[in-house]
Design a protein around this motif. Structure first.
Motif, PDB file in Angstrom:
ATOM      1  N   ILE A   1      62.343 103.050  17.588  1.00 23.81           N
ATOM      2  CA  ILE A   1      63.291 102.660  16.547  1.00 23.81           C
ATOM      3  C   ILE A   1      64.148 103.826  16.071  1.00 23.81           C
ATOM      4  O   ILE A   1      65.216 103.623  15.508  1.00 23.81           O
ATOM      5  CB  ILE A   1      62.557 102.012  15.351  1.00 23.81           C
TER       6      ILE A   1
ATOM      7  N   HIS B   1      67.245 103.659  18.278  1.00 29.63           N
ATOM      8  CA  HIS B   1      67.869 102.331  18.391  1.00 29.63           C
ATOM      9  C   HIS B   1      68.853 102.153  17.234  1.00 29.63           C
ATOM     10  O   HIS B   1      68.461 102.136  16.074  1.00 29.63           O
ATOM     11  CB  HIS B   1      66.793 101.243  18.351  1.00 29.63           C
ATOM     12  N   SER B   2      70.127 102.007  17.563  1.00 29.12           N
ATOM     13  CA  SER B   2      71.167 101.990  16.530  1.00 29.12           C
ATOM     14  C   SER B   2      70.971 100.878  15.504  1.00 29.12           C
ATOM     15  O   SER B   2      71.286 101.054  14.322  1.00 29.12           O
ATOM     16  CB  SER B   2      72.547 101.852  17.178  1.00 29.12           C
ATOM     17  N   GLN B   3      70.423  99.736  15.938  1.00 34.80           N
ATOM     18  CA  GLN B   3      70.261  98.604  15.023  1.00 34.80           C
ATOM     19  C   GLN B   3      68.927  98.614  14.275  1.00 34.80           C
ATOM     20  O   GLN B   3      68.682  97.736  13.451  1.00 34.80           O
ATOM     21  CB  GLN B   3      70.395  97.291  15.799  1.00 34.80           C
ATOM     22  N   MET B   4      68.084  99.601  14.570  1.00 31.76           N
ATOM     23  CA  MET B   4      66.749  99.609  13.942  1.00 31.76           C
ATOM     24  C   MET B   4      66.502 100.821  13.039  1.00 31.76           C
ATOM     25  O   MET B   4      65.466 100.883  12.386  1.00 31.76           O
ATOM     26  CB  MET B   4      65.666  99.564  15.023  1.00 31.76           C
TER      27      MET B   4
ATOM     28  N   TYR C   1      65.732  92.694  10.182  1.00 31.84           N
ATOM     29  CA  TYR C   1      66.356  93.703  11.052  1.00 31.84           C
ATOM     30  C   TYR C   1      65.873  93.554  12.494  1.00 31.84           C
ATOM     31  O   TYR C   1      66.653  93.682  13.441  1.00 31.84           O
ATOM     32  CB  TYR C   1      66.041  95.107  10.544  1.00 31.84           C
TER      33      TYR C   1
ATOM     34  N   ARG D   1      67.520  90.537  14.122  1.00 26.56           N
ATOM     35  CA  ARG D   1      68.928  90.818  14.413  1.00 26.56           C
ATOM     36  C   ARG D   1      69.058  91.708  15.655  1.00 26.56           C
ATOM     37  O   ARG D   1      69.930  91.485  16.499  1.00 26.56           O
ATOM     38  CB  ARG D   1      69.575  91.504  13.216  1.00 26.56           C
ATOM     39  N   ALA D   2      68.175  92.696  15.784  1.00 25.58           N
ATOM     40  CA  ALA D   2      68.269  93.651  16.883  1.00 25.58           C
ATOM     41  C   ALA D   2      67.757  93.093  18.204  1.00 25.58           C
ATOM     42  O   ALA D   2      68.263  93.429  19.275  1.00 25.58           O
ATOM     43  CB  ALA D   2      67.500  94.924  16.533  1.00 25.58           C
TER      44      ALA D   2
ATOM     45  N   LYS E   1      68.689  90.419  23.014  1.00 27.51           N
ATOM     46  CA  LYS E   1      68.135  91.053  24.208  1.00 27.51           C
ATOM     47  C   LYS E   1      66.828  90.437  24.675  1.00 27.51           C
ATOM     48  O   LYS E   1      66.273  90.841  25.682  1.00 27.51           O
ATOM     49  CB  LYS E   1      67.913  92.550  23.948  1.00 27.51           C
TER      50      LYS E   1
END
Length: 281
Positions: free
Chosen positions: A107, A110-113, A148, A151-152, A156
């Protein structure tokens, strides 16, 4: 394999800091489980696949996924969070059926986490120094973490519907995993277990491997060697005694299987682990 109901009554979630976990046997439960590694590392078996989670990484275990946890490091700890349908409401199924290609999430990169790291850290602080407001803060943070993550991961994930046939197959041979967990030291054979399950040998082997990704023989040997590792490190028993205690009638066979799984001899394993412990201290 154990079916383990984690949350009972009106309890919506749990959060705890686990230190020095030697082994959590293979189990599954409805609840979603998150393991945030505080220090050290954990060895995870998730749906029959082996993973290693290191400091700062997050393990995502979806609803009803079979998993076990172990570590042979002398110093390690992790934040364990579980939450069920009562907590997540209508969003539970969407989050619980996520199946990321890699369940061990870095995390920090990871840009979204990245935003969930402070949330984990605040939960850890509240568990270490609880106040009257701690539960409110913790439950709010878990809600944000779940949002979050969804969303991340949603874009995927392999979000194919759960294969009910595969789930039924797993449940039909779960008792064989219980035998591995609780009776690994006994003279278990594919023939005797197949008969107990009510299958022919060929059908049992096919169903078991399709359900758990590995053969019964492989998982039995892995369980025996995992328990042998604990005994090698925590006791002064000679190797031939440990071999017998974990279900091997011949020490030569034990050493061969041990090396095939751990990549070294039992004696080398003990020396390496004790040297690591010395360096950590």
């Amino acid at each position: 394999m154990i079916y383990q109901p984690l949350l009972t009554g009106d309890k919506a979630y749990s959060a705890s800091i686990i230190k020095r976990c030697s082994f959590f046997s293979l189990h599954r439960h409805v609840e979603i489980e998150l393991m945030y590694i505080i220090d050290g590392q954990l060895d995870i078996v998730l749906e029959g696949k082996n993973y290693t989670a290191k400091e700062g990484e997050l393990v995502f275990v979806g609803s009803r996924m079979s998993h076990s946890v172990s570590s042979h490091q002398s110093e390690h700890s992790f934040l364990l969070i579980e939450f069920g349908p009562v907590f997540a409401g209508g969003h539970f199924d969407s989050i619980g059926t996520l199946s990321p290609s890699e369940p061990i999430l870095n995390i920090d990169t990871h840009s979204q986490m990245k935003d969930i790291i402070p949330l984990f850290q605040e939960i850890i602080a509240e568990k270490n120094t609880p106040t009257d407001e701690s539960e409110l803060i913790i439950s709010g943070n878990i809600s944000k973490i779940a949002a979050y993550l969804y969303r991340a991961l949603a874009e995927k994930s392999d979000n194919a519907p759960v294969n009910n046939v595969n789930m039924k197959s797993k449940m039909s041979v779960e008792k064989a995993l219980d035998l591995i967990t609780y009776h690994y030291s006994e003279a278990l054979t594919v023939e005797s277990v197949s008969e107990l399950m009510g299958y022919s040998v060929s059908n049992f082997c096919r169903i078991f491997k399709n359900a758990f990704g590995k053969s019964f023989h492989v998982l039995l040997n892995e369980a025996r060697i995992k328990n042998a590792c604990s005994m090698l490190y925590d006791t002064d028993l000679p190797i031939y005694r440990i071999a017998r205690e974990v279900g091997f009638s011949e020490v030569k066979t034990f050493c061969r299987v041990f090396k095939s799984i751990k990549g070294c001899t039992p004696s080398s394993y003990v020396a390496k682990k004790r040297e690591q412990a010395k360096n950590e201290n």
